[in-house]
Write an enzyme that holds these catalytic residues in place. Structure first.
Site, mmCIF file in Angstrom:
data_model
loop_
_atom_site.group_PDB
_atom_site.id
_atom_site.type_symbol
_atom_site.label_atom_id
_atom_site.label_comp_id
_atom_site.label_asym_id
_atom_site.label_seq_id
_atom_site.Cartn_x
_atom_site.Cartn_y
_atom_site.Cartn_z
ATOM 1 N N HIS A 1 0.812 -1.214 0.000
ATOM 2 C CA HIS A 1 0.000 0.000 0.000
ATOM 3 C C HIS A 1 0.848 1.268 0.000
ATOM 4 O O HIS A 1 0.332 2.373 -0.203
ATOM 5 C CB HIS A 1 -0.953 -0.007 1.201
ATOM 6 C CG HIS A 1 -2.307 0.540 0.882
ATOM 7 N ND1 HIS A 1 -2.516 1.552 -0.027
ATOM 8 C CD2 HIS A 1 -3.549 0.198 1.335
ATOM 9 C CE1 HIS A 1 -3.806 1.823 -0.102
ATOM 10 N NE2 HIS A 1 -4.457 1.015 0.710
ATOM 11 N N ASP B 1 -2.071 1.958 -4.864
ATOM 12 C CA ASP B 1 -3.348 2.328 -4.267
ATOM 13 C C ASP B 1 -4.395 1.261 -4.571
ATOM 14 O O ASP B 1 -4.290 0.505 -5.550
ATOM 15 C CB ASP B 1 -3.827 3.670 -4.820
ATOM 16 C CG ASP B 1 -2.905 4.813 -4.423
ATOM 17 O OD1 ASP B 1 -2.276 4.712 -3.351
ATOM 18 O OD2 ASP B 1 -2.798 5.789 -5.192
#
Length: 443
Positions: free
Chosen positions: A415, A419
């Site tokens: 992450h 995204d």
């Protein structure tokens, strides 16, 4: 007689130490020149160490799982020969050497010390405590009492079928109380099993002792890499359902007309779809150097292929997967998997991946949450294909119900780099290609 000190050679650029994975000899064994002495593992590969001389092993540099620095003594071998041979060996073997651990008996240690060898350290072996076998519950604990006390003999009335079943279950019929007329029946066995199960006694399975297994070699590498990945990477996983009915039909047609080419599994077709989707989502096919703070988006797809081996999970890499067709991919998958399972994969074939795919194959699973192969930023996991009825719009109105082959596709991403929107969009692009398989072969 002379002592030859075999020092661990430089077995890889930048390697400072190697782990002892397996000894092929023990102290007191005779070893011939060029025979396998030990298997040593570096960060990248396992290397076989061969003895440069023939003789008797008098010292070993540690136990399985120990780390040995490059240039330090791996083994000491007593060699026989003329004086000039002994002098040559002594000249090749400098005296500067750290003390070694000797896995030898008392007599062997005294013999070694008598030849001015390095001081011996007695080997210490940890023994596991014995595990007491399981017993039937004593009468005072509330269990059914045996029909015969110790030292007595009692004829047990039971049919051959009951006796056979009792033998298969490991039940002593003298411990089973008959419910009526002194004859044992299947219902009495069932009652005995229910009682013992409730009391925590496993009569059907033999007890096993606890087993302590040292985490070494490939298993230790896997443990370290997975721990570092979960510790340093904030994972998230996205799962999508894909209708692969048309893809499976096309795969069957391709296999029916493959000639002498390798049989296609789902994996080569999946790889083609991934490679076609990657250019739109370059952040998926990347490596993240978190110490330098640099993300490198790779122009080529070097696809890691998680492969289960006897030593543990290994990830050989398909180089330039985007440049290969389905038949070439099928051949490369077979070759690399075999190399990994037999321990013949090279260091180059086991490193440099930019994206990994992992599949449990026939074990399948509804969905997986795979762990990223650091320093990559994504890993893709296809799951089991199942058949289910699905609804489809009828052009004339209403819904039709049809049989469909469905598969869940998982992706785990870093992450910090990827995204959620990007991961979902990438999987949707792969989904479109797999659900319309003719696009896999379109320019």
């Amino acid at each position: 007689m002379a002592l030859y000190k075999f020092r661990l050679p430089d077995i890889g650029e930048g390697i400072a130490e190697a782990e002892i994975v397996q000894w092929h000899v023990k102290v007191g064994d005779r070893i011939e020149e060029d025979a396998n002495l030990a298997d040593m593992m570096t960060d990248k590969a396992t290397v076989e160490m061969e003895s440069p001389v023939s003789g008797v092993v008098v010292e070993l540099a540690g136990e399985v799982g120990d780390m040995v620095p490059i240039g330090s003594t791996l083994a000491v071998i007593e060699v026989a020969g003329e004086d000039e041979v002994a002098e040559r060996i002594d000249a090749e073997t400098p005296d500067a050497n750290p003390p070694l651990r000797i896995d030898a008996g008392e007599g062997d240690r005294e013999a070694v010390e008598g030849r001015d060898a390095v001081a011996a350290v007695p080997a210490i072996s940890a023994s596991l405590p014995a595990v007491a076998p399981l017993h039937h519950p004593p009468e005072e604990a509330g269990g059914p009492p045996p029909l015969a006390s110790q030292g007595e003999e009692l004829r047990v009335l039971a049919s051959p079928a009951v006796r056979t079943r009792a033998t298969d279950l490991g039940i002593d019929l003298s411990h089973v109380k008959p419910s009526e007329d002194g004859r044992l029946r299947h219902a009495d066995l069932d009652a005995y099993l229910r009682y013992n199960s409730a009391q925590g006694f496993g009569v059907a399975a033999a007890p096993r002792a606890d087993e302590a297994i040292k985490v070494i070699g490939m298993r230790r590498r896997i443990a370290e890499n997975m721990a570092a990945s979960k510790r340093n990477i904030p994972h998230f996983t996205y799962v999508e359902e894909i209708d692969v009915t048309a893809l499976e039909a096309m795969r069957a047609d391709l296999n029916d007309n493959r000639g002498n080419r390798p049989k296609l599994t789902m994996l080569p077709l999946m790889i083609v779809a991934i490679c076609k989707a990657v250019p739109q989502f370059p952040m998926i096919n990347a490596r993240y150097d978190d110490e330098a703070g640099v993300v490198t988006r790779s122009g080529a797809v070097h696809l890691g292929m998680a492969t289960q081996t006897d030593a543990g999970l290994m990830v050989p890499v398909i180089r330039d997967a985007q440049a290969k067709n389905v038949w070439q991919l099928a051949s490369e998958i077979t070759r690399l998997a075999e190399a990994a399972r037999t321990g013949k994969a090279t260091s180059a074939e086991m490193s440099g991946g930019t994206l990994t795919i992992t599949s449990l194959g026939p074990l399948g699973g509804i969905a997986t949450t795979p762990v990223i192969n650091r320093p990559e930023v994504a890993i893709i996991g296809p799951n089991r294909i199942i058949e289910r009825p699905v609804f489809a719009k009828n052009p004339l109105g209403g819904d039709d119900i049809r049989r469909a082959k469905l598969m869940n596709l998982s992706i785990s991403c870093d992450h910090r780099v990827v995204d959620g929107w990007d991961a979902a969009s990438f999987v949707q692009a792969v989904r479109k290609l797999l659900e319309t398989p003719v696009l896999l072969f379109a320019d």
